[in-house]
Design an enzyme around this catalytic site. Structure first.
Site, PDB file in Angstrom:
ATOM      1  CD  GLU A 187      -9.719   0.819   4.712  1.00 51.87           C
ATOM      2  OE1 GLU A 187      -9.891   1.557   5.704  1.00 51.87           O
ATOM      3  OE2 GLU A 187      -8.703   0.133   4.555  1.00 51.87           O
ATOM      4  N   GLY A 202      -3.332 -14.054   1.681  1.00 53.80           N
ATOM      5  CA  GLY A 202      -2.447 -15.076   2.225  1.00 53.80           C
ATOM      6  C   GLY A 202      -2.000 -16.099   1.185  1.00 53.80           C
ATOM      7  N   GLY A 224      -0.273 -15.234  -1.648  1.00 55.30           N
ATOM      8  CA  GLY A 224       0.882 -14.734  -2.390  1.00 55.30           C
ATOM      9  C   GLY A 224       0.519 -13.789  -3.519  1.00 55.30           C
ATOM     10  N   GLY A 255      -0.933 -10.814  -3.361  1.00 55.10           N
ATOM     11  CA  GLY A 255      -0.555  -9.450  -3.008  1.00 55.10           C
ATOM     12  C   GLY A 255       0.935  -9.207  -3.202  1.00 55.10           C
ATOM     13  CG  ASN A 313      -3.138  -3.135   6.175  1.00 56.53           C
ATOM     14  OD1 ASN A 313      -2.756  -4.221   6.607  1.00 56.53           O
ATOM     15  ND2 ASN A 313      -3.585  -2.966   4.943  1.00 56.53           N
ATOM     16  CE  LYS A 314      -0.777  -1.164  14.288  1.00 57.08           C
ATOM     17  NZ  LYS A 314      -0.274   0.184  14.251  1.00 57.08           N
ATOM     18  CE1 TYR A 359       3.078  -2.952   0.662  1.00 56.64           C
ATOM     19  CE2 TYR A 359       2.020  -1.521   2.243  1.00 56.64           C
ATOM     20  CZ  TYR A 359       1.961  -2.280   1.101  1.00 56.64           C
ATOM     21  OH  TYR A 359       0.792  -2.363   0.392  1.00 56.64           O
TER      22      TYR A 359
END
Length: 157
Positions: A27, A92, A94, A96, A123-124, A130
């Site tokens: 960030e 990528g 899994g 998260g 954060n597309k 979500y």
């Protein structure tokens, strides 16, 4: 990939802080991380102010989710997800999604009516993830922060 999602232990806090600093670097905000390992140990394990779940891959913490309870005047007790971080090299895989599901289950198991968090509009990938899980992105709400300078400015003597 072989991994375990588990509650963090006090001994995991150095690796949790590494993840926090990795997110701050992503960030472009490394100068804003003021917390230390001792803060995490005290607040999480002595004071009980948060719960942390970690993704353990062969003894190395590759991801974490830090949560705590809040109170909503509309919903009662809620779970706030402060941060969900996965090391860049492990995105990528899994991890998260597994951490996310652990947080949702934690909220369910604790009888809350809402799990809440903040996501950056940039954060597309996270927003799409979500929304696909049924989360409602509140586009007409603003996150408000007041730093120490603002706090001191508003203290009346």
């Amino acid at each position: 990939m072989d991994y375990t999602i588990r509650e963090a232990e006090k001994k995991d806090m150095p690796q949790v802080l590494e993840l926090i600093k990795e997110l701050a670097a992503y960030e472009n905000a490394t100068d804003q991380v003021e917390i230390e390992i001792s803060d995490l140990e005290k607040e999480g394990f002595e004071e009980g102010n948060f719960k942390c779940f970690v993704a353990d891959v062969k003894g190395k913490i590759e991801g974490m989710a830090l949560v705590y309870f809040r109170f909503s005047t509309w919903k009662g007790r809620t779970v706030h997800l402060e941060d969900l971080i996965v090391r860049e090299s492990m995105r990528g895989t899994g991890l998260g999604g597994a951490l996310y599901q652990t947080v949702v289950k934690y909220g369910h198991d604790n009888g809350v009516r809402r799990v809440e968090w903040v996501v950056s509009e940039g954060n597309k990938n996270a927003i799409e993830f979500y929304e696909n899980t049924g989360a409602d992105i509140k586009k007409n709400w603003y996150t408000v922060h007041m730093d120490e300078t603002g706090i001191k400015k508003n203290i009346t003597k």
